[in-house]
Structures are given as structure tokens and as C-alpha cells.
Scaffold this motif. Sequence first.
Motif, PDB file in Angstrom:
ATOM      1  N   VAL A 119     -10.818  11.198   4.208  1.00  0.00           N
ATOM      2  CA  VAL A 119     -11.145  10.046   3.393  1.00  0.00           C
ATOM      3  C   VAL A 119     -12.621   9.747   3.622  1.00  0.00           C
ATOM      4  CG1 VAL A 119     -10.602   7.633   2.932  1.00  0.00           C
ATOM      5  CG2 VAL A 119      -8.818   9.175   3.747  1.00  0.00           C
ATOM      6  N   ARG A 147     -13.754  19.680   6.323  1.00  0.00           N
ATOM      7  CA  ARG A 147     -14.451  19.662   7.617  1.00  0.00           C
ATOM      8  C   ARG A 147     -13.863  20.697   8.579  1.00  0.00           C
ATOM      9  NH1 ARG A 147     -14.197  13.161   8.090  1.00  0.00           N
ATOM     10  NH2 ARG A 147     -15.633  12.667   6.405  1.00  0.00           N
ATOM     11  N   CYS A 172      -7.065  -0.019   9.261  1.00  0.00           N
ATOM     12  CA  CYS A 172      -7.857   1.211   9.372  1.00  0.00           C
ATOM     13  C   CYS A 172      -8.638   1.511   8.097  1.00  0.00           C
ATOM     14  CB  CYS A 172      -6.962   2.404   9.692  1.00  0.00           C
ATOM     15  SG  CYS A 172      -6.202   2.321  11.313  1.00  0.00           S
ATOM     16  N   HIS A 173      -8.037   1.226   6.956  1.00  0.00           N
ATOM     17  CA  HIS A 173      -8.649   1.709   5.718  1.00  0.00           C
ATOM     18  C   HIS A 173      -9.621   0.732   5.072  1.00  0.00           C
ATOM     19  CE1 HIS A 173      -6.795   5.616   5.151  1.00  0.00           C
ATOM     20  NE2 HIS A 173      -5.726   5.119   5.729  1.00  0.00           N
ATOM     21  N   ALA A 210      -2.597   8.686  12.229  1.00  0.00           N
ATOM     22  CA  ALA A 210      -1.687   7.766  11.546  1.00  0.00           C
ATOM     23  C   ALA A 210      -0.723   8.493  10.614  1.00  0.00           C
ATOM     24  CB  ALA A 210      -2.484   6.736  10.747  1.00  0.00           C
ATOM     25  N   GLU A 218       1.948   9.761   2.807  1.00  0.00           N
ATOM     26  CA  GLU A 218       1.226   9.110   3.910  1.00  0.00           C
ATOM     27  C   GLU A 218       2.087   8.011   4.527  1.00  0.00           C
ATOM     28  OE1 GLU A 218      -0.403  10.194   1.235  1.00  0.00           O
ATOM     29  OE2 GLU A 218      -1.547  11.678   2.381  1.00  0.00           O
ATOM     30  N   CYS A 229       0.835  -1.208   0.000  1.00  0.00           N
ATOM     31  CA  CYS A 229       0.000   0.000   0.000  1.00  0.00           C
ATOM     32  C   CYS A 229       0.863   1.249   0.000  1.00  0.00           C
ATOM     33  CB  CYS A 229      -0.889   0.055   1.238  1.00  0.00           C
ATOM     34  SG  CYS A 229      -1.889  -1.390   1.483  1.00  0.00           S
ATOM     35  N   VAL A 232       0.658  -0.812  12.736  1.00  0.00           N
ATOM     36  CA  VAL A 232      -0.706  -1.213  12.400  1.00  0.00           C
ATOM     37  C   VAL A 232      -0.810  -1.221  10.871  1.00  0.00           C
ATOM     38  CG1 VAL A 232      -3.138  -0.602  12.629  1.00  0.00           C
ATOM     39  CG2 VAL A 232      -1.565  -0.144  14.523  1.00  0.00           C
ATOM     40  N   HIS A 277       1.220   4.577  15.079  1.00  0.00           N
ATOM     41  CA  HIS A 277       0.594   3.402  14.474  1.00  0.00           C
ATOM     42  C   HIS A 277       1.440   2.742  13.404  1.00  0.00           C
ATOM     43  CE1 HIS A 277      -2.943   5.577  16.150  1.00  0.00           C
ATOM     44  NE2 HIS A 277      -3.142   4.373  16.614  1.00  0.00           N
ATOM     45  N   ILE A 296      -3.451  13.889  -2.420  1.00  0.00           N
ATOM     46  CA  ILE A 296      -4.584  12.998  -2.195  1.00  0.00           C
ATOM     47  C   ILE A 296      -5.516  13.709  -1.210  1.00  0.00           C
ATOM     48  CG2 ILE A 296      -5.297  10.756  -1.298  1.00  0.00           C
ATOM     49  CD1 ILE A 296      -3.513  10.288  -3.581  1.00  0.00           C
ATOM     50  N   PRO A 297      -6.798  13.829  -1.541  1.00  0.00           N
ATOM     51  CA  PRO A 297      -7.662  14.621  -0.666  1.00  0.00           C
ATOM     52  C   PRO A 297      -7.885  13.975   0.698  1.00  0.00           C
ATOM     53  CG  PRO A 297      -8.909  13.679  -2.510  1.00  0.00           C
ATOM     54  CD  PRO A 297      -7.483  13.299  -2.717  1.00  0.00           C
ATOM     55  N   ASN A 310      -7.654  13.296  13.448  1.00  0.00           N
ATOM     56  CA  ASN A 310      -7.612  13.000  12.014  1.00  0.00           C
ATOM     57  C   ASN A 310      -6.192  12.710  11.540  1.00  0.00           C
ATOM     58  OD1 ASN A 310      -6.862  15.709  12.359  1.00  0.00           O
ATOM     59  ND2 ASN A 310      -7.377  16.213  10.249  1.00  0.00           N
ATOM     60  N   ARG A 311      -5.198  13.082  12.329  1.00  0.00           N
ATOM     61  CA  ARG A 311      -3.807  12.848  11.925  1.00  0.00           C
ATOM     62  C   ARG A 311      -3.149  11.767  12.767  1.00  0.00           C
ATOM     63  NH1 ARG A 311      -2.766  13.321   7.371  1.00  0.00           N
ATOM     64  NH2 ARG A 311      -4.738  14.088   6.685  1.00  0.00           N
ATOM     65  N   ILE A 352     -12.125  10.477  14.802  1.00  0.00           N
ATOM     66  CA  ILE A 352     -11.369  11.047  13.686  1.00  0.00           C
ATOM     67  C   ILE A 352     -11.624  12.541  13.531  1.00  0.00           C
ATOM     68  CG2 ILE A 352     -11.077  10.865  11.169  1.00  0.00           C
ATOM     69  CD1 ILE A 352     -11.703   7.816  11.646  1.00  0.00           C
TER      70      ILE A 352
HETATM   71  C1  HEC Z   1      -4.453   3.917  12.672  1.00  0.00           C
HETATM   72  C2  HEC Z   1      -5.230   3.956  11.478  1.00  0.00           C
HETATM   73  C3  HEC Z   1      -4.559   4.182  10.134  1.00  0.00           C
HETATM   74  C4  HEC Z   1      -3.535   3.451   9.567  1.00  0.00           C
HETATM   75  C5  HEC Z   1      -2.795   2.267  10.153  1.00  0.00           C
HETATM   76  C6  HEC Z   1      -3.303   4.026   8.263  1.00  0.00           C
HETATM   77  N1  HEC Z   1      -4.143   5.081   8.058  1.00  0.00           N
HETATM   78 FE1  HEC Z   1      -4.241   6.245   6.378  1.00  0.00          FE
HETATM   79  N2  HEC Z   1      -5.582   7.463   7.330  1.00  0.00           N
HETATM   80  C7  HEC Z   1      -6.118   7.257   8.590  1.00  0.00           C
HETATM   81  C8  HEC Z   1      -6.933   8.392   8.949  1.00  0.00           C
HETATM   82  C9  HEC Z   1      -7.706   8.549  10.266  1.00  0.00           C
HETATM   83  C10 HEC Z   1      -6.880   9.298   7.860  1.00  0.00           C
HETATM   84  C11 HEC Z   1      -7.510  10.676   7.753  1.00  0.00           C
HETATM   85  C12 HEC Z   1      -8.920  10.471   7.445  1.00  0.00           C
HETATM   86  C13 HEC Z   1      -9.765  11.640   7.550  1.00  0.00           C
HETATM   87  O1  HEC Z   1      -9.381  12.736   7.979  1.00  0.00           O
HETATM   88  O2  HEC Z   1     -10.903  11.383   7.166  1.00  0.00           O
HETATM   89  C14 HEC Z   1      -6.036   8.657   6.848  1.00  0.00           C
HETATM   90  C15 HEC Z   1      -5.759   9.230   5.596  1.00  0.00           C
HETATM   91  C16 HEC Z   1      -5.049   8.599   4.598  1.00  0.00           C
HETATM   92  C17 HEC Z   1      -4.915   9.091   3.243  1.00  0.00           C
HETATM   93  C18 HEC Z   1      -5.570  10.344   2.665  1.00  0.00           C
HETATM   94  C19 HEC Z   1      -4.642  11.527   2.650  1.00  0.00           C
HETATM   95  C20 HEC Z   1      -4.358  12.074   4.000  1.00  0.00           C
HETATM   96  O3  HEC Z   1      -3.166  12.263   4.297  1.00  0.00           O
HETATM   97  O4  HEC Z   1      -5.278  12.315   4.786  1.00  0.00           O
HETATM   98  C21 HEC Z   1      -4.126   8.181   2.574  1.00  0.00           C
HETATM   99  C22 HEC Z   1      -3.678   8.253   1.123  1.00  0.00           C
HETATM  100  C23 HEC Z   1      -3.760   7.132   3.510  1.00  0.00           C
HETATM  101  N3  HEC Z   1      -4.351   7.405   4.724  1.00  0.00           N
HETATM  102  C24 HEC Z   1      -2.962   6.032   3.197  1.00  0.00           C
HETATM  103  C25 HEC Z   1      -2.498   5.129   4.148  1.00  0.00           C
HETATM  104  C26 HEC Z   1      -1.463   4.133   3.901  1.00  0.00           C
HETATM  105  C27 HEC Z   1      -0.755   3.919   2.576  1.00  0.00           C
HETATM  106  C28 HEC Z   1      -1.282   3.456   5.073  1.00  0.00           C
HETATM  107  C29 HEC Z   1      -0.282   2.350   5.375  1.00  0.00           C
HETATM  108  C30 HEC Z   1       1.097   2.604   5.017  1.00  0.00           C
HETATM  109  C31 HEC Z   1      -2.215   4.005   6.051  1.00  0.00           C
HETATM  110  N4  HEC Z   1      -2.928   5.012   5.447  1.00  0.00           N
HETATM  111  C32 HEC Z   1      -2.346   3.559   7.352  1.00  0.00           C
HETATM  112  C33 HEC Z   1      -5.911   6.170   9.386  1.00  0.00           C
HETATM  113  C34 HEC Z   1      -4.937   5.208   9.179  1.00  0.00           C
END
Ligand code: HEC
Length: 475
Positions: free
Chosen positions: A202, A278, A166-167, A323, A149, A139, A161, A158, A198-199, A320-321, A316
Amino acid sequence: MFQKFREGWVRPALFFGNNPISLAGGAITTASGVTMIAYWLVEIFGRPNDNPYLGIIFFLLLPGLFIAGLALIPIGVWVRRRKLQKAGQIPAEFPKIDLNDRIFRHGLDIVLVATIMNLLVVSVASYRGAAYMDSPQFCGQSCHVMHPEYTAYKIAAHSHVDCVACHIGSGAASYFAAKVNGTKQILEVTFDRYPTPIPSPVESLRPARYICEGCHTPARFVGEKLLVKSSFADDEKNTETQTVVVLHLGGLDGLSHLTGIHGVHLGHIEYIATDPTRTTIPWVQKRNADGSETVYAASALNGATPQGERRVMDCIDCHNRAAHPFVTAEEALNQAMADGPVSPELPWIHKEGLVLLKATYASQVEARTRIPAQLEAFYRSEHPEVMATQANLVKRAGDGLVTLYSQNVFPFMKLTWGTHPNHIGHMSYPGCFRCHDGDHMAKDGSAIPQDCSVCHNLLAVDESKPKVLSDLGIQ
Ligand code: HEC
Ligand code: HEC
Ligand code: HEC
Ligand code: HEC
Ligand code: HEC
């Protein structure tokens, strides 16, 4: 019956199968199968390799070739059959197979064994392929679009994780939805049509109830949390001051009271956001214990209900940040100076460091060479005595600044300082003050409170060597 099967199927298959396409298919399948098996053995007995591109080759490309080879075999059969049919050359009787013929019997054995092996290889390969596609390596690393990201994820709490935890939800439906979505994204990347950055948010993220609460118990009573933050001034000495805050995190206490920041928001507050990040939230509704509802609306609305995304507040909306923590240049530098990589002993480093961090570079590669070079040039021309005595600190600071830049600014994705707001707190972004701004009023005249003491006790604000820290034995 066996005789009939042999006459009706095996003999024609062997006859038609003897064609270049089918033979090539067999060769491709065998070659990729053997390579994959060899790689699995190396993986089991050797050193695991995290290179995401090896993963793409061994878990996606080779299995693809393997199956393509298998598919070529019946295609070749079909082509040859049509050709012969057109030419009217299909024999009335297919060449005899004689099970008394030892060579032929062994031939059949080989076909049988090969088929079983193929089935095994296909099932292991598809399992491995699916597991690989769920790995953070796939990923986060195989696709450069995810680089920001992934970088932030690696330094967050995290980092162990999996992205999919999460996704992507559990169950076949969300697995399928994720694969459809992922295929769409691969096409976008292939044709260079992906959005930059990337917006965020999510929109398809499941409610935090299903993500975060699988690991965190929201009602766990945290009580008070002490927060100490250092900041440095733009003077020659980089004068350090500290802010000490006790946050009323609360939770569900021993007497089943929901209190504090964690206790009061979850499950019963809805809001309408009128912008895609938001950040603008003019309308908030709270369900009270007695079932009634209180609407807090910004005065500019004049009693109207705004258009926008309506959402039940969850983890979230603050975290929201969690991860992917991108910070501001000021936050990054203050933290690095407090922790050491950028030494506060270097005169003017805070002022100069910020200038260098916030400058525009075409790429991270360019920043990697220009930041250290310009920092050195600055000390050489303005403060030669520093270069004479503290050259090693200057070099370390240069490297430190490069690290901060590389963790937060990704020119190719148009992601820079402050692109993604962090909703926790209220200093760099509106955060809590999206609602707690004193302007969200209910009909009865009460407001979502903005009193500083509702959320925290400010034990020291920008003090140099705060007494409270030495009283606590922290300094
Ligand atoms: C602990 C939970 C968690 C994990 C693990 C996680 N994410 Fe996320 N991710 C989030 C959250 C929460 C958001 C922000 C969502 C929002 O504001 O709606 C997000 C946002 C994003 C976004 C949208 C752009 C941004 O920066 O907001 C991308 C692309 C993304 N993640 C990719 C990944 C990838 C690739 C991985 C693994 C390498 C990963 N995520 C692991 C929780 C996680
Ligand atoms: C698979 C389990 C898992 C999931 C899912 C998960 N977390 Fe965590 N989280 C952890 C672990 C483990 C830690 C502690 C890490 C450490 O202390 O190094 C942690 C730490 C945290 C912290 C404190 C981190 C810090 O920076 O000090 C916050 C806040 C947090 N998680 C919020 C969330 C939110 C919000 C979500 C949902 C988007 C979430 N977590 C999903 C396992 C998880
Ligand atoms: C109203 C905003 C808000 C909501 C909603 C919220 N949190 Fe928090 N949470 C905070 C703040 C503020 C902190 C302290 C931040 C800090 O340490 O800098 C915090 C801290 C934490 C921590 C770290 C606690 C520690 O001991 O250091 C975890 C874990 C956490 N939250 C998980 C969650 C989870 C899971 C949810 C959803 C069930 C959630 N939070 C909902 C605001 C919120
Ligand atoms: C979407 C709007 C929204 C956001 C964002 C939000 N809150 Fe709230 N908060 C509310 C509402 C609504 C109440 C309930 C007010 C009431 O009952 O009078 C509340 C109540 C509180 C209370 C209890 C107040 C009291 O009177 O005891 C605390 C503490 C609090 N919020 C902290 C925070 C913190 C910290 C953040 C940011 C991390 C935050 N909130 C973000 C809407 C929000
Ligand atoms: C709705 C809750 C809320 C209210 C009201 C609030 N704060 Fe905060 N404040 C927070 C949270 C949450 C943090 C911690 C942010 C973090 O984890 O980094 C914080 C952090 C701070 C910090 C230290 C942050 C830093 O980054 O240096 C200061 C200073 C501060 N608040 C001042 C104030 C003052 C002054 C008021 C009153 C006008 C106030 N706050 C009102 C929630 C609130």
C-alpha cells in the motif's frame, strides 16, 4: 424587530412552505429521524448488532434521507415562490399570523422544537456515521472487495486493532485524504473497475514510525526468540520432522547497544526496489555511525544506480503481513496438522490434502463442497479401511482443509496461494535474502552477510523428534 422578522420571514415561509415538495420533505425527515432515534435506543438498551449492512442503513442511508428531506423543504419553498411569481400571484400581504391564536402559537412551538431536534439528530447522526465508517465492520465487511484482507485480519494478532489505526493517520488532513480515497474506491466498486487482487504494498501507508511504533517500542530488547516449526512428509505416515531455530532478534540492550535483527536495520538503511512488490532490491545504502555511507549493490548493476522506488527501511519491509497473513498451502497444511484440525493419523493426508488445497475451484462455495467430497471419495476408493474406522477424522480433515482454503484463496479477487509474498524469513519467498543474498557488495568487497549464524542458530533442521526439544522439556 421580532415583529419585522415575523412579518418578513415567518409568514412568507409558512405561506410558501405549504406545498407538496416541502411537506414530503418534512415527512421524510420526520420518518427517518424517528427510525434512527428508535435504533439508537435499541442499540443503547438492547443487543448490539454487528451486521455491516444494518450499519450502512442506519449510519449512512437514513442520515442521508434525513438530510435530503430537510433539503426538500427550502427547495419546495423556492419552487412554489417561482411558480407564483411567474403567474404574478404573490400576495401583497401574507396571511396573518396571530400569536394570540392558541393553535397557531402551538404550531410555532412545534416548529421550534422540531428544529432543535433536527439539529441534534443531524449532529448525532454525523458523529455516528463517521465513527461507523472508521469501524472494521464497515471497512472490512460491507465491501466484498475487502473480504480477503478482512478474513486474514480476523485471524491475525491485530484482529482487535481498528483498520483505521494502521491505514489512516490522525488529524483532519489524513482523514480528508482517506475519505477522498474511499469515495474513489466506492466508485471503483460501483462500476466494477477495482483492481484484482488489491495491489500490495500500500503505497500510501504512512511510515511504520507513525503506525506500529504507536503501540510497539522498536527498541524493546527481545533478545533471542525460539521458533519451532513442524513439517510433514508426503508418505503414508505423514512423517513429522521439526526445525528448531533461535532467532537473534536483539534490540536495544541494557548497555544501549543496538544488536540483532531488530537493532541493526531501523532508521539508517535505504533501498531501491525495481519491482512493484518490493521483492527485487538490487541497491541498498547504509548510513554508518560516523555519517559516511556504504552502498551495497548487486553485481548485475555494474556500479549503476537503478531506477525504482526509493525507501527508508522500516518495520513493514519485514512485517508486511503483520495484519493480513496469507500463507502458502504447505505452511497452512503443516500448521493445521501440527495443531490438530487435520489429523496426521490419517494415512496420506499430507499428500492428498495438498493436492486438494492447490486444485482450482471457481469459488469458495465450490471449494466448500468439492474438497470434503473429493477427500471422502479418495479414501473410499483407495483406502476403504480408513473410511471404515476413521470416518470422523476424514470429515474433520475435510472441514479443516476448507478452512485453510477459505482463509487464503479468494477466486473472485484473483488472490491465491502466494499472491502476496511475506517478507519475513526466506523459505517461501526471498524475504531477508532480497538483500542478504551474498551478492550485495560494497566497494571494499564486504557484503550484506548471508551467514546462517548472523540471523539464527539452527538447533535442528528437519529432525524427527529433535533432542534439543526434549532437553528443553518442550516435547
Ligand atoms: C496492524 C496494522 C493493520 C491493521 C489493523 C489493518 N491493516 Fe491492512 N495492511 C497493513 C499492512 C502493513 C499492509 C501491507 C502494506 C504493505 O505491504 O505496504 C496492509 C495491506 C492492506 C491491503 C492491501 C492488500 C494487501 O493484502 O496487502 C488492504 C486492502 C487492507 N490492508 C485492508 C485492511 C482492512 C479492511 C483492515 C481492517 C479490517 C485492515 N487492513 C487492518 C496493516 C494493517
Ligand atoms: C493499536 C496497537 C497496535 C498497532 C498500531 C500495531 N500493533 Fe502489532 N500488536 C499489537 C498487539 C496488542 C499485539 C499482541 C497481540 C497478541 O499477542 O495477541 C501485537 C502483536 C504484534 C506482533 C507479533 C504477532 C505475532 O504474529 O506473533 C508483530 C510482529 C507486530 N505486532 C507487528 C506490528 C507491525 C509491523 C505494526 C505496524 C504495521 C503493528 N504491529 C501495529 C498492537 C498493535
Ligand atoms: C529486518 C527485519 C525486521 C524489521 C525491520 C522489524 N522486524 Fe520485527 N521481527 C522480525 C523477525 C524476523 C521476527 C521474528 C519472527 C517470528 O517470530 O517468526 C520479529 C518479531 C517481532 C515481534 C514479535 C516479538 C516477540 O516477542 O515475539 C514484534 C512485536 C515485532 N517484530 C515488531 C516490530 C516492529 C514494531 C518493527 C518496526 C519498529 C519491527 N518489528 C521491525 C524482523 C523484523
Ligand atoms: C533492504 C535490505 C535488507 C533486508 C530486506 C534485510 N536486511 Fe538485514 N541488513 C541489511 C544491511 C544493509 C545490513 C548491514 C550490513 C552491515 O552492516 O554489514 C543488515 C544487517 C543485518 C544483520 C546484522 C549482521 C551483522 O553483521 O551483524 C542481521 C542479523 C540482519 N540484517 C537480519 C535480517 C533479517 C532477519 C532480515 C529479514 C527478516 C533482513 N535482515 C532483511 C539489509 C537488509
Ligand atoms: C538475513 C538473516 C538470515 C540468514 C542469513 C539466514 N536466515 Fe534462515 N531464517 C531467517 C529468519 C528471519 C527465519 C524465521 C522466519 C520465520 O519467522 O518464519 C529463518 C528461518 C530459517 C529456517 C526455518 C524456517 C522454516 O520455515 O522452516 C531454516 C531451516 C533456515 N532459516 C535456514 C537457514 C540457512 C541454512 C541459512 C544459511 C544459508 C539461513 N537460514 C540464513 C533469517 C535468516
